[in-house]
Design a protein around this motif. Structure first.
Motif, PDB file in Angstrom:
ATOM      1  N   SER A  51      21.363   6.360 -55.902  1.00 19.44           N
ATOM      2  CA  SER A  51      21.318   7.728 -55.945  1.00 19.44           C
ATOM      3  C   SER A  51      20.027   8.396 -55.124  1.00 19.44           C
ATOM      4  O   SER A  51      19.022   7.898 -55.431  1.00 19.44           O
ATOM      5  CB  SER A  51      21.294   8.316 -57.384  1.00 19.44           C
ATOM      6  N   GLU A  52      20.360   9.446 -54.260  1.00 22.83           N
ATOM      7  CA  GLU A  52      19.046   9.930 -53.647  1.00 22.83           C
ATOM      8  C   GLU A  52      18.690  11.396 -54.249  1.00 22.83           C
ATOM      9  O   GLU A  52      17.820  12.146 -53.443  1.00 22.83           O
ATOM     10  CB  GLU A  52      19.359  10.244 -52.223  1.00 22.83           C
ATOM     11  N   LEU A  53      19.244  11.908 -55.364  1.00 24.41           N
ATOM     12  CA  LEU A  53      18.789  13.363 -55.588  1.00 24.41           C
ATOM     13  C   LEU A  53      17.521  13.449 -56.285  1.00 24.41           C
ATOM     14  O   LEU A  53      16.837  12.456 -56.689  1.00 24.41           O
ATOM     15  CB  LEU A  53      19.892  13.683 -56.858  1.00 24.41           C
ATOM     16  N   SER A  54      16.673  14.433 -56.379  1.00 25.25           N
ATOM     17  CA  SER A  54      15.451  14.832 -57.168  1.00 25.25           C
ATOM     18  C   SER A  54      15.905  14.664 -58.568  1.00 25.25           C
ATOM     19  O   SER A  54      16.939  14.676 -59.200  1.00 25.25           O
ATOM     20  CB  SER A  54      14.901  16.034 -56.896  1.00 25.25           C
ATOM     21  N   SER A  55      14.671  14.293 -59.301  1.00 25.14           N
ATOM     22  CA  SER A  55      14.627  13.931 -60.678  1.00 25.14           C
ATOM     23  C   SER A  55      15.143  15.417 -61.517  1.00 25.14           C
ATOM     24  O   SER A  55      15.660  15.496 -62.471  1.00 25.14           O
ATOM     25  CB  SER A  55      13.216  13.658 -61.015  1.00 25.14           C
TER      26      SER A  55
ATOM     27  N   LEU B 201      37.534  14.325 -54.022  1.00 22.41           N
ATOM     28  CA  LEU B 201      37.645  15.795 -53.834  1.00 22.41           C
ATOM     29  C   LEU B 201      36.496  16.349 -53.569  1.00 22.41           C
ATOM     30  O   LEU B 201      36.483  17.217 -52.530  1.00 22.41           O
ATOM     31  CB  LEU B 201      38.319  16.368 -55.319  1.00 22.41           C
ATOM     32  N   ILE B 202      35.324  16.188 -54.087  1.00 18.20           N
ATOM     33  CA  ILE B 202      34.249  16.718 -53.844  1.00 18.20           C
ATOM     34  C   ILE B 202      33.685  16.512 -52.606  1.00 18.20           C
ATOM     35  O   ILE B 202      33.254  17.231 -51.674  1.00 18.20           O
ATOM     36  CB  ILE B 202      33.168  16.181 -54.962  1.00 18.20           C
ATOM     37  N   GLN B 203      34.026  15.215 -52.082  1.00 20.17           N
ATOM     38  CA  GLN B 203      33.578  14.746 -50.779  1.00 20.17           C
ATOM     39  C   GLN B 203      34.295  15.620 -49.669  1.00 20.17           C
ATOM     40  O   GLN B 203      33.702  15.988 -48.683  1.00 20.17           O
ATOM     41  CB  GLN B 203      33.752  13.428 -50.542  1.00 20.17           C
ATOM     42  N   LEU B 204      35.716  15.893 -49.789  1.00 22.47           N
ATOM     43  CA  LEU B 204      36.433  16.596 -48.870  1.00 22.47           C
ATOM     44  C   LEU B 204      36.023  18.252 -48.797  1.00 22.47           C
ATOM     45  O   LEU B 204      36.375  18.693 -47.916  1.00 22.47           O
ATOM     46  CB  LEU B 204      37.972  16.336 -49.237  1.00 22.47           C
ATOM     47  N   LEU B 205      35.993  18.315 -50.043  1.00 25.31           N
ATOM     48  CA  LEU B 205      35.986  20.088 -50.384  1.00 25.31           C
ATOM     49  C   LEU B 205      34.758  20.580 -49.814  1.00 25.31           C
ATOM     50  O   LEU B 205      34.377  21.565 -49.089  1.00 25.31           O
ATOM     51  CB  LEU B 205      35.921  20.126 -51.651  1.00 25.31           C
ATOM     52  N   PHE B 206      33.483  19.780 -49.971  1.00 23.31           N
ATOM     53  CA  PHE B 206      32.138  20.342 -49.607  1.00 23.31           C
ATOM     54  C   PHE B 206      31.573  19.576 -48.376  1.00 23.31           C
ATOM     55  O   PHE B 206      30.949  20.431 -47.551  1.00 23.31           O
ATOM     56  CB  PHE B 206      31.131  20.155 -50.662  1.00 23.31           C
TER      57      PHE B 206
ATOM     58  N   ASP C  78      29.455  17.644 -47.728  1.00 22.24           N
ATOM     59  CA  ASP C  78      28.102  17.531 -47.931  1.00 22.24           C
ATOM     60  C   ASP C  78      27.635  16.451 -48.699  1.00 22.24           C
ATOM     61  O   ASP C  78      27.992  16.363 -49.811  1.00 22.24           O
ATOM     62  CB  ASP C  78      27.493  18.865 -48.705  1.00 22.24           C
ATOM     63  N   PRO C  79      26.619  15.589 -48.141  1.00 28.70           N
ATOM     64  CA  PRO C  79      26.103  14.440 -48.846  1.00 28.70           C
ATOM     65  C   PRO C  79      25.652  14.652 -50.487  1.00 28.70           C
ATOM     66  O   PRO C  79      25.697  14.005 -51.155  1.00 28.70           O
ATOM     67  CB  PRO C  79      25.332  13.551 -47.971  1.00 28.70           C
ATOM     68  N   ILE C  80      24.996  15.928 -50.343  1.00 33.65           N
ATOM     69  CA  ILE C  80      24.304  16.339 -51.500  1.00 33.65           C
ATOM     70  C   ILE C  80      25.355  16.500 -52.646  1.00 33.65           C
ATOM     71  O   ILE C  80      25.106  16.150 -53.962  1.00 33.65           O
ATOM     72  CB  ILE C  80      23.531  17.581 -51.299  1.00 33.65           C
ATOM     73  N   ALA C  81      26.555  16.931 -52.284  1.00 32.59           N
ATOM     74  CA  ALA C  81      27.456  17.339 -53.288  1.00 32.59           C
ATOM     75  C   ALA C  81      28.124  15.978 -53.751  1.00 32.59           C
ATOM     76  O   ALA C  81      28.260  16.112 -55.018  1.00 32.59           O
ATOM     77  CB  ALA C  81      28.773  18.129 -52.521  1.00 32.59           C
ATOM     78  N   VAL C  82      27.995  14.925 -53.156  1.00 32.90           N
ATOM     79  CA  VAL C  82      28.713  13.683 -53.322  1.00 32.90           C
ATOM     80  C   VAL C  82      27.720  13.055 -54.363  1.00 32.90           C
ATOM     81  O   VAL C  82      28.090  12.412 -55.229  1.00 32.90           O
ATOM     82  CB  VAL C  82      29.149  12.765 -52.104  1.00 32.90           C
TER      83      VAL C  82
ATOM     84  N   VAL D  70      22.209  27.757 -63.455  1.00 32.03           N
ATOM     85  CA  VAL D  70      22.458  27.105 -62.585  1.00 32.03           C
ATOM     86  C   VAL D  70      23.372  27.796 -61.227  1.00 32.03           C
ATOM     87  O   VAL D  70      24.170  28.110 -61.813  1.00 32.03           O
ATOM     88  CB  VAL D  70      23.004  25.647 -62.951  1.00 32.03           C
ATOM     89  N   GLN D  71      22.907  27.337 -60.190  1.00 29.38           N
ATOM     90  CA  GLN D  71      23.550  28.188 -59.288  1.00 29.38           C
ATOM     91  C   GLN D  71      23.947  27.272 -57.970  1.00 29.38           C
ATOM     92  O   GLN D  71      23.646  26.268 -58.007  1.00 29.38           O
ATOM     93  CB  GLN D  71      22.756  29.609 -58.515  1.00 29.38           C
ATOM     94  N   GLY D  72      24.705  28.036 -56.837  1.00 26.06           N
ATOM     95  CA  GLY D  72      24.653  27.295 -55.834  1.00 26.06           C
ATOM     96  C   GLY D  72      25.910  26.071 -55.653  1.00 26.06           C
ATOM     97  O   GLY D  72      26.334  25.945 -56.617  1.00 26.06           O
ATOM     98  N   ILE D  73      25.363  25.144 -54.956  1.00 23.10           N
ATOM     99  CA  ILE D  73      26.214  23.997 -54.772  1.00 23.10           C
ATOM    100  C   ILE D  73      26.289  22.969 -56.147  1.00 23.10           C
ATOM    101  O   ILE D  73      27.355  22.533 -56.375  1.00 23.10           O
ATOM    102  CB  ILE D  73      25.982  22.996 -53.633  1.00 23.10           C
ATOM    103  N   LEU D  74      25.148  23.129 -56.811  1.00 20.67           N
ATOM    104  CA  LEU D  74      25.139  22.336 -57.864  1.00 20.67           C
ATOM    105  C   LEU D  74      26.087  22.851 -59.003  1.00 20.67           C
ATOM    106  O   LEU D  74      26.682  21.976 -59.596  1.00 20.67           O
ATOM    107  CB  LEU D  74      23.781  22.256 -58.574  1.00 20.67           C
ATOM    108  N   ALA D  75      26.078  24.035 -59.190  1.00 21.94           N
ATOM    109  CA  ALA D  75      26.922  24.958 -60.161  1.00 21.94           C
ATOM    110  C   ALA D  75      28.424  24.494 -59.830  1.00 21.94           C
ATOM    111  O   ALA D  75      29.303  24.232 -60.523  1.00 21.94           O
ATOM    112  CB  ALA D  75      26.642  26.200 -60.422  1.00 21.94           C
ATOM    113  N   ARG D  76      28.708  24.847 -58.306  1.00 21.30           N
ATOM    114  CA  ARG D  76      30.226  24.691 -57.927  1.00 21.30           C
ATOM    115  C   ARG D  76      30.508  23.343 -58.219  1.00 21.30           C
ATOM    116  O   ARG D  76      31.820  23.086 -58.559  1.00 21.30           O
ATOM    117  CB  ARG D  76      30.282  25.065 -56.428  1.00 21.30           C
ATOM    118  N   VAL D  77      29.998  22.295 -57.732  1.00 20.90           N
ATOM    119  CA  VAL D  77      30.194  20.854 -57.981  1.00 20.90           C
ATOM    120  C   VAL D  77      30.687  20.661 -59.438  1.00 20.90           C
ATOM    121  O   VAL D  77      31.451  20.120 -59.759  1.00 20.90           O
ATOM    122  CB  VAL D  77      29.267  19.963 -57.493  1.00 20.90           C
ATOM    123  N   ILE D  78      29.720  21.041 -60.289  1.00 24.24           N
ATOM    124  CA  ILE D  78      30.014  20.705 -61.820  1.00 24.24           C
ATOM    125  C   ILE D  78      31.153  21.368 -62.268  1.00 24.24           C
ATOM    126  O   ILE D  78      31.920  20.863 -62.936  1.00 24.24           O
ATOM    127  CB  ILE D  78      28.705  21.355 -62.754  1.00 24.24           C
TER     128      ILE D  78
END
Length: 308
Positions: A56-60, A114-119, A121-125, A246-254
């Motif tokens: 995983s490469e996300l921030s803490s 689904l998330i990979q195809l929909l967004f 965006d590697p952040i979403a995955v 929580v907003q943006g891509i993070l909220a949408r993915v959740i």
């Protein structure tokens, strides 16, 4: 391409092709479903989860928010499902599988693609990978305890959790990653091979179990489970991300992730613990079919209600 056709062609259809192959194989050769289940619990799934956590490469901060929101939503759904089970007077074993089938979702071989195809965006995955990790932490503690308590004592259910390798594997991966320890390639390579096999074996096992399952279309418990899993769950997820700001891509993915159908692991644990595997199989199959419609509604609502 509409969300409906996009989801069906790229996510649902491939899943059902593999499930069908498992059903045909079991009908022809009578597969040992118990052995397939143990292979997944003790080899394939630990390998997959270890790599997801370690790579995983996300921030803490993002990781903390994702895990916190995911666990809150999961615990709320457990509470709602338990309340429904009490109101409807389900037996102990019926309640345990109903709660798990309503709560735990296909965060891996459904939500990830689904998330990979929909967004795209590697952040979403990466966010979805953390949701998968949080989901499995909950499942292999609360979920396994719930499944085990259906036909075991509290002590036996707790002991069974301690025997599962998943939590130890994820903890080891987190320690190695936070310590900056580089794992040698000769170790990474076999883990990668084993990890890539998890999805296929899990779906083949589901197909094999479904081929031995008798479906009761009048089973109200089945449709209640699917309703909570597919519609109530993403609605609660939206409520929590909104309350927490929580907003943006993070909220949408959740929100989209929590609209996935019942997890194959619910079937695997029911088989392993001999606790209503037929209902668990029906719940996975029914919720997956219904998700062809509901996931599109969840996606449209997430993009309409959550600012980019």
């Amino acid at each position: 391409m509409t969300y409906f056709s996009y989801t069906f062609i790229n996510v649902i259809l491939p899943i059902f092709i593999i499930i069908t192959a498992g059903a045909v194989l079991n009908t022809a050769f009578h597969l040992d479903i118990k052995s397939l289940t143990k292979l997944q619990f003790y080899i394939l799934m630990p390998s997959m989860l270890f790599l997801k956590v370690y790579q995983s490469e996300l921030s803490s901060q993002v990781i903390t928010i994702t895990i916190t929101v995911s666990l809150i939503v999961i615990l709320l759904i457990v509470g709602i499902s338990l309340l429904i089970a009490k109101i409807r007077g389900y037996s102990k074993s019926e309640s345990s599988v109903f709660i798990n089938s309503s709560t735990y979702f296909n965060a891996g071989n459904y939500s990830l693609p689904l998330i990979q195809l929909l967004f795209e965006d590697p952040i979403a995955v990466s966010i979805q990978a953390i949701i998968l990790m949080a989901h499995n932490i909950a499942f292999f503690t609360v979920g396994i305890f719930t499944a085990g308590s259906g036909n075991r004592s509290t002590k036996d259910a707790l002991l069974y959790i301690l025997k599962m390798p998943l939590l130890y594997v994820m903890a080891l991966a987190a320690i190695l990653k936070s310590s900056g320890i580089v794992i040698p390639q000769p170790i990474i390579d076999p883990l990668t091979i084993l990890s890539s096999g998890y999805m296929a074996v899990a779906l083949l096992t589901l197909g094999a179990q479904l081929s031995e399952t008798k479906f009761l279309l009048t089973n109200t418990r089945l449709y209640l489970s699917s309703f909570v899993r597919l519609l109530v769950s993403p609605a609660i997820a939206y409520l929590i991300v909104s309350l927490m700001g929580v907003q943006g891509i993070l909220a949408r993915v959740i929100v989209v992730a929590f609209g996935a159908p019942t997890a194959v692991n619910v079937v695997l644990s029911s088989i392993e613990l001999d606790n209503e595997p037929e209902f668990a199989s029906q719940a996975v199959f029914t919720s997956t079919v219904l998700s062809m419609i509901t996931i599109n509604l969840v996606i449209m609502a997430a993009f309409a209600l959550i600012p980019a």
